[in-house]
Every structure is written in C-alpha cells, then in structure tokens.
Scaffold this active site. Sequence first.
Site, PDB file in Angstrom:
ATOM      1  N   HIS A 191     -17.405 -19.325 -36.276  1.00  0.00           N
ATOM      2  CA  HIS A 191     -18.866 -19.356 -36.326  1.00  0.00           C
ATOM      3  C   HIS A 191     -19.464 -18.793 -37.610  1.00  0.00           C
ATOM      4  O   HIS A 191     -20.538 -19.211 -38.032  1.00  0.00           O
ATOM      5  CB  HIS A 191     -19.455 -18.721 -35.071  1.00  0.00           C
ATOM      6  CG  HIS A 191     -19.365 -19.665 -33.927  1.00  0.00           C
ATOM      7  ND1 HIS A 191     -18.324 -19.634 -33.039  1.00  0.00           N
ATOM      8  CD2 HIS A 191     -20.108 -20.738 -33.598  1.00  0.00           C
ATOM      9  CE1 HIS A 191     -18.457 -20.636 -32.194  1.00  0.00           C
ATOM     10  NE2 HIS A 191     -19.520 -21.326 -32.503  1.00  0.00           N
ATOM     11  N   ARG A 298     -27.861 -24.701 -31.438  1.00  0.00           N
ATOM     12  CA  ARG A 298     -27.035 -23.707 -30.724  1.00  0.00           C
ATOM     13  C   ARG A 298     -27.933 -22.547 -30.316  1.00  0.00           C
ATOM     14  O   ARG A 298     -28.164 -21.636 -31.113  1.00  0.00           O
ATOM     15  CB  ARG A 298     -25.942 -23.171 -31.650  1.00  0.00           C
ATOM     16  CG  ARG A 298     -24.831 -24.138 -31.981  1.00  0.00           C
ATOM     17  CD  ARG A 298     -23.770 -23.423 -32.832  1.00  0.00           C
ATOM     18  NE  ARG A 298     -22.534 -24.177 -32.919  1.00  0.00           N
ATOM     19  CZ  ARG A 298     -22.242 -25.026 -33.898  1.00  0.00           C
ATOM     20  NH1 ARG A 298     -23.079 -25.248 -34.871  1.00  0.00           N
ATOM     21  NH2 ARG A 298     -21.076 -25.652 -33.903  1.00  0.00           N
ATOM     22  N   GLU A 433     -16.079 -31.610 -25.022  1.00  0.00           N
ATOM     23  CA  GLU A 433     -15.256 -30.722 -25.846  1.00  0.00           C
ATOM     24  C   GLU A 433     -14.038 -30.201 -25.088  1.00  0.00           C
ATOM     25  O   GLU A 433     -13.277 -29.400 -25.610  1.00  0.00           O
ATOM     26  CB  GLU A 433     -16.094 -29.565 -26.406  1.00  0.00           C
ATOM     27  CG  GLU A 433     -16.895 -28.787 -25.385  1.00  0.00           C
ATOM     28  CD  GLU A 433     -17.824 -27.757 -26.017  1.00  0.00           C
ATOM     29  OE1 GLU A 433     -17.650 -27.412 -27.193  1.00  0.00           O
ATOM     30  OE2 GLU A 433     -18.740 -27.295 -25.307  1.00  0.00           O
ATOM     31  N   ASP A 457     -14.114 -27.522 -30.556  1.00  0.00           N
ATOM     32  CA  ASP A 457     -13.377 -27.106 -29.365  1.00  0.00           C
ATOM     33  C   ASP A 457     -12.423 -28.189 -28.896  1.00  0.00           C
ATOM     34  O   ASP A 457     -11.302 -27.895 -28.509  1.00  0.00           O
ATOM     35  CB  ASP A 457     -14.354 -26.735 -28.243  1.00  0.00           C
ATOM     36  CG  ASP A 457     -14.874 -25.314 -28.414  1.00  0.00           C
ATOM     37  OD1 ASP A 457     -14.062 -24.435 -28.749  1.00  0.00           O
ATOM     38  OD2 ASP A 457     -16.075 -25.085 -28.228  1.00  0.00           O
ATOM     39  N   CYS A 504     -21.108 -33.505 -32.629  1.00  0.00           N
ATOM     40  CA  CYS A 504     -21.739 -32.372 -33.304  1.00  0.00           C
ATOM     41  C   CYS A 504     -20.711 -31.362 -33.788  1.00  0.00           C
ATOM     42  O   CYS A 504     -21.051 -30.306 -34.285  1.00  0.00           O
ATOM     43  CB  CYS A 504     -22.768 -31.711 -32.398  1.00  0.00           C
ATOM     44  SG  CYS A 504     -22.067 -31.162 -30.845  1.00  0.00           S
TER      45      CYS A 504
HETATM   46  C1  PEP Z   1     -17.825 -27.794 -30.874  1.00  0.00           C
HETATM   47  O1  PEP Z   1     -17.078 -27.201 -30.094  1.00  0.00           O
HETATM   48  O2  PEP Z   1     -17.455 -28.742 -31.590  1.00  0.00           O
HETATM   49  C2  PEP Z   1     -19.229 -27.391 -31.003  1.00  0.00           C
HETATM   50  C3  PEP Z   1     -20.081 -28.090 -31.713  1.00  0.00           C
HETATM   51  O3  PEP Z   1     -19.598 -26.254 -30.376  1.00  0.00           O
HETATM   52  P1  PEP Z   1     -19.338 -24.778 -30.943  1.00  0.00           P
HETATM   53  O4  PEP Z   1     -18.783 -24.922 -32.326  1.00  0.00           O
HETATM   54  O5  PEP Z   1     -20.643 -24.085 -30.901  1.00  0.00           O
HETATM   55  O6  PEP Z   1     -18.346 -24.249 -29.951  1.00  0.00           O
HETATM   56 MG    MG Z   2     -17.894 -25.881 -28.612  1.00  0.00          MG
END
Ligand code: PEP
Ligand code: MG
Length: 572
Positions: A191, A298, A433, A457, A504
């Site tokens: 993140h 998010r 995901e 994910d 995404c």
């Molecule tokens: C993902 O898992 O691709 C996603 C967009 O969600 P995050 O990165 O917030 O887990």
């Molecule tokens: Mg995710």
Amino acid sequence: MTEKIKGIAASSGIAIAKTFILKNPDLSFERKTVSDKEAEKKKLDRALEVSKSELTKIKETAERELGKDKAEVFAAHLMFLSDPEFVGAIQNKIENEELSAEAALDDVSKFFIQTFESMKDNQYMQERAADVRDVSKRLLAHLLGVSFTSPASITEETVIIAEDLTPSDTAQLNRKYVKGFATDIGGRTSHSAIMSRSMEIPAVVGTKTVMGKAKEGELAIVDGLNGEVILDPTPEQIEEYQKKQAAFKEQQEEWKKLVHKPTRTKDEAHVILGANIGNPGDADGAVNHGAEAIGLYRTEFLYMGRDNLPTEDEQFEAYKAVLEKMDGKPVVIRTLDIGGDKKLSYLPLPEEMNPFLGFRAIRLCLERQDIFRTQLRALLRASVYGKLQIMFPMIATVGELREAKKILFEEKDKLTQAGTKVSDDIEVGMMMEIPAAAVLADRFAKEADFFSIGTNDLIQYTMAADRMNEHVSYLYQPCNPSVLRLISHVIDAAHQEGRWAGMCGEMAGDTIAIPLLLALGLDEFSMSATSILPARSQMLKLSQEELKQHKENFLKLDTAEEVVEYVKTNMI
Ligand code: PEP
Ligand code: MG
C-alpha cells in the site's frame, strides 16, 4: 561513498534531494522500580526539556512552511508537556510508587488516553487522546535515549529512507517537501507503493539494504522509473539524472495533450480509463490526469491516521465531494477494506498468523455491522450527487454477496422511509480478487451489476505469494497464463449476463498487460492517476480487433515469460 542500490520501481519520476532517515524507534523497556527517585525525576525533567525544544522548533518551522492550521497539533503537544496534571501525575508516580520515569509515563499516558477515548462522541477529546499518544512517544524516546522522527515534521526538501512506510505514515507525507522515498521492504502492490503513485511521489521499494547504507542528510537520487537509488551521487550522476528528470517532464507534457480526449484504440474501440484514489482530494489529480471515471475509491484511508471511526456525516461529505467532482462520471466506491496490511489503531483486530487470509474487508464488515451500516448510509445519502457504484471487497462466496446486498437494501429502505432521497440508479458490484469467486464468476454475474478485478490480491492468492514479501515478489506474475485464464473467464462471465468487467489492480496500468487485457475484452481499466495518460497514449496505437486474434495463442502458453515475449513480438 557513491552507491547504487536496486529495488522495485514503485512510482515513476526522479527525485534528487537530501535523505531523511525515518527510524522506527524501539521503545520497549523493562518495567521496574528505582531507589534513587530524585535521579529519576531529573531524567524526566531533561526529557521534557529536550522534547519541548524539539517541538518548539518543529512548530515554528511548520507555522512558517505549512501554515498555522497544520502547526496547531504541535502547539497541543507542547501544552501537554507543560500541563501540571499530566507532568504532576508522572512525578507523583515516581515519588509514591518508586516507578522508573518510563513506567510512570506509561501508566499516566495510558490513563489519559483511556479517559479521553471513553468520551466517544466528543471529537475534541478523541483528538486529545491522539495528542497524548504522540507526545508520550516522543517523551519516552528521549527517556530511553532513542532518536525519534515523524514524517509530519519534515519541512525541507527530502527523500525519505525507511524500512517501510505504513499507510498512515504515507498519508502524513507532505508532497511539498517529500520529493521521493526508498524503502527496504514492500513490493509494487504494497500500500505504501500504491499511495506513492496516487501522491505522485517517485518511489523505490523493496531495496532490502537502503536503510542500512544511507546516511542522514547526504544527497540521494530516487529513480522511480528504473527502480534504483543512488546514495551520495557523483557530480556526473547528478547531471545525468537531472537530464532524465527533464526528459521525463517533457514526456509528461506530451501526454498532457490527451487529457480531454476519450480513450479509443486505433480501430475506434472505446474503453474507460479510470483512476484509483485513496482520498477525496485525489479526485482533482484524477480529473487533471484525464480520468473518465473513478474505478476504485479505497475508503479505508478515511478511517486511517485518526483515533476514532469517521462519523456518517464525515463520510457522507467525503463521498459527496468525489461524486460532485466527477460531475456525473461513474464513481466506484469500495466499502471498507481493512485488515491485511491496513490496520486501525483504534480498532484492535486479533493477532493473526496470516492477516491477508484473515479477518478483513467484507468479512469484518459483515461481523461489525455497526461500522458497515454507517458507511452504507453515508454512501446511499451521497448517491444523489453523481453516478455512484458501490463495490464490496474480498467477496469469496455468493452467500457473502447476498448478505452484503441485503444489508445495503435494508439501509436503503430505512432511509427512503424516513424521507431521505437515495438514487434509483446505483450499481452494486464486487471486487473479483479471490480465486474461488473468479472460478464461479458465471454464478456471481447473475447477482452483481459489475466486477472489478483486483489483481493485487487475485495474483497473490492464485500464486500463493504474499504481496508484502519481497522474497516471493518474483511470483507476482500478472502475465502467468493461470492468472490470464482466470481474468478471461471473469470477463466472459460478466459479458454473458450483460454486465461490465473492469480491473482496479495495478496490472490494469501495466504496459505489457494492456494489450492482453484489450484482447480479453476488459471494459474498464482503473489505475493510479499518473498511469492514465501513458495508457491512453499506448491504446491509441493498438487495434483491439487485431489483438483479439492473439487471445487463443497467449492463453495456451506455459509461462509468464513466454507470454511477455509473445506480447513484445506480436502485440505491441
Ligand atoms: C486489489 O487487490 O487488486 C485491489 C485493488 O485492492 P487492494 O490493493 O486495496 O487490496
Ligand atoms: Mg484487494
């Protein structure tokens, strides 16, 4: 001495500035009693003095550089250090219970924090709890003789060097001063990396060694294009990178010409290019970078960097702001995805062996319905200000999707019965995901209005490779045929039911992946705002009809390397 360190390019651009080393201080200590109480009180006085003079300096600089508002927090910290109730209570503990200064401070700060936090509905008191926590940390560091740094205190141009940056650390960075950062751990999809892209701060992560090698205040270059950090560069290197920096800026100027253009391939196929955002403020950047939608908001960042849950009204304002900013363009707002590497200090979650496989996102929301329903109400109320699409994260079973939708519709009914206006046109979709859901996409497509494929994910679960662990980052393989087949199945399943499928995860903005995804028929691509224009410029040169002819071929290959090679020779 000059040193070049390899890492993972996390956010593009080049930064050249002095280093600021962000140490995570070890504030552990042994709780003990003391015989020399006077010495202990003197130690406390010294730590108070050092903390005060440090905070006074930070406050002055912050006032000058960031404005009075932002500096107020340091004034509040200073007030605590002179508050007779706070300081007196610590001194009394040393005197009466013969506790060490560290233990006395710990007891007193815990008491203050608990008292403030128990006044749940009082925002002011909640903020005071945060002040006590911060100021106690500083004081404790000085009692222990450990140096203490906070990213919020940076007021000159720097590149941050850290072991890792937590999402809340990243949220505190001031783009005016933080020109880049480099970390020891993390991968492209951790993140901190994602945040750095949304904040447009050049970043290199997963260097493994930069923390041990960098010296405070020396010059460093963070090359977020190639994933390299140069410590103490030579004059020739500085010149070379200044040139690269200028060339990158020029390229950005070229891309800027496409801001108001729709995204079309050479053969006039239209896809939507959206932006991933973490804060309402990021919507400006999204629009400036030509986003045709917000493909992922998010919302968890709204819950971070604070000491209590955001209220329904606060959330309503945030969602409304994004919907209004996008002016009728689609806005996918994802419900709370906390857990995994995203933690909330005020919402203690059980310690878990495998947090990414644990109690997170929709799993937590279905259990903590108080939190979930508050967010849903805020979303429903905001829905009349634009084109809202609500998305649930980490859906593994059809049962979870049904349960989440049931709660949403219950809240919608309650609101409409109470006379609150709610849009009739809200699409309700889900993140794809979890491999189990992707395999069963044909069933999900009957009940979800859209899918957004979360490859960050999806890849980590498909390949069984922790996205935070740089030792297995080689297994983050967007082009692995197993991943591509899952994606292909999800897109086909959506289309079969007349739904749309977006993506995404970070893969959506990847130059090699884009031709593959166009061939698979993806409808919407959502990415960091800074990737939108490069992606649009790339798509202009590609023909979707031609790419589609390669679909059967690349889905039959054995390895990710073969797919990459295939794309390079046949599809770009
Ligand atoms: C993902 O898992 O691709 C996603 C967009 O969600 P995050 O990165 O917030 O887990
Ligand atoms: Mg995710």
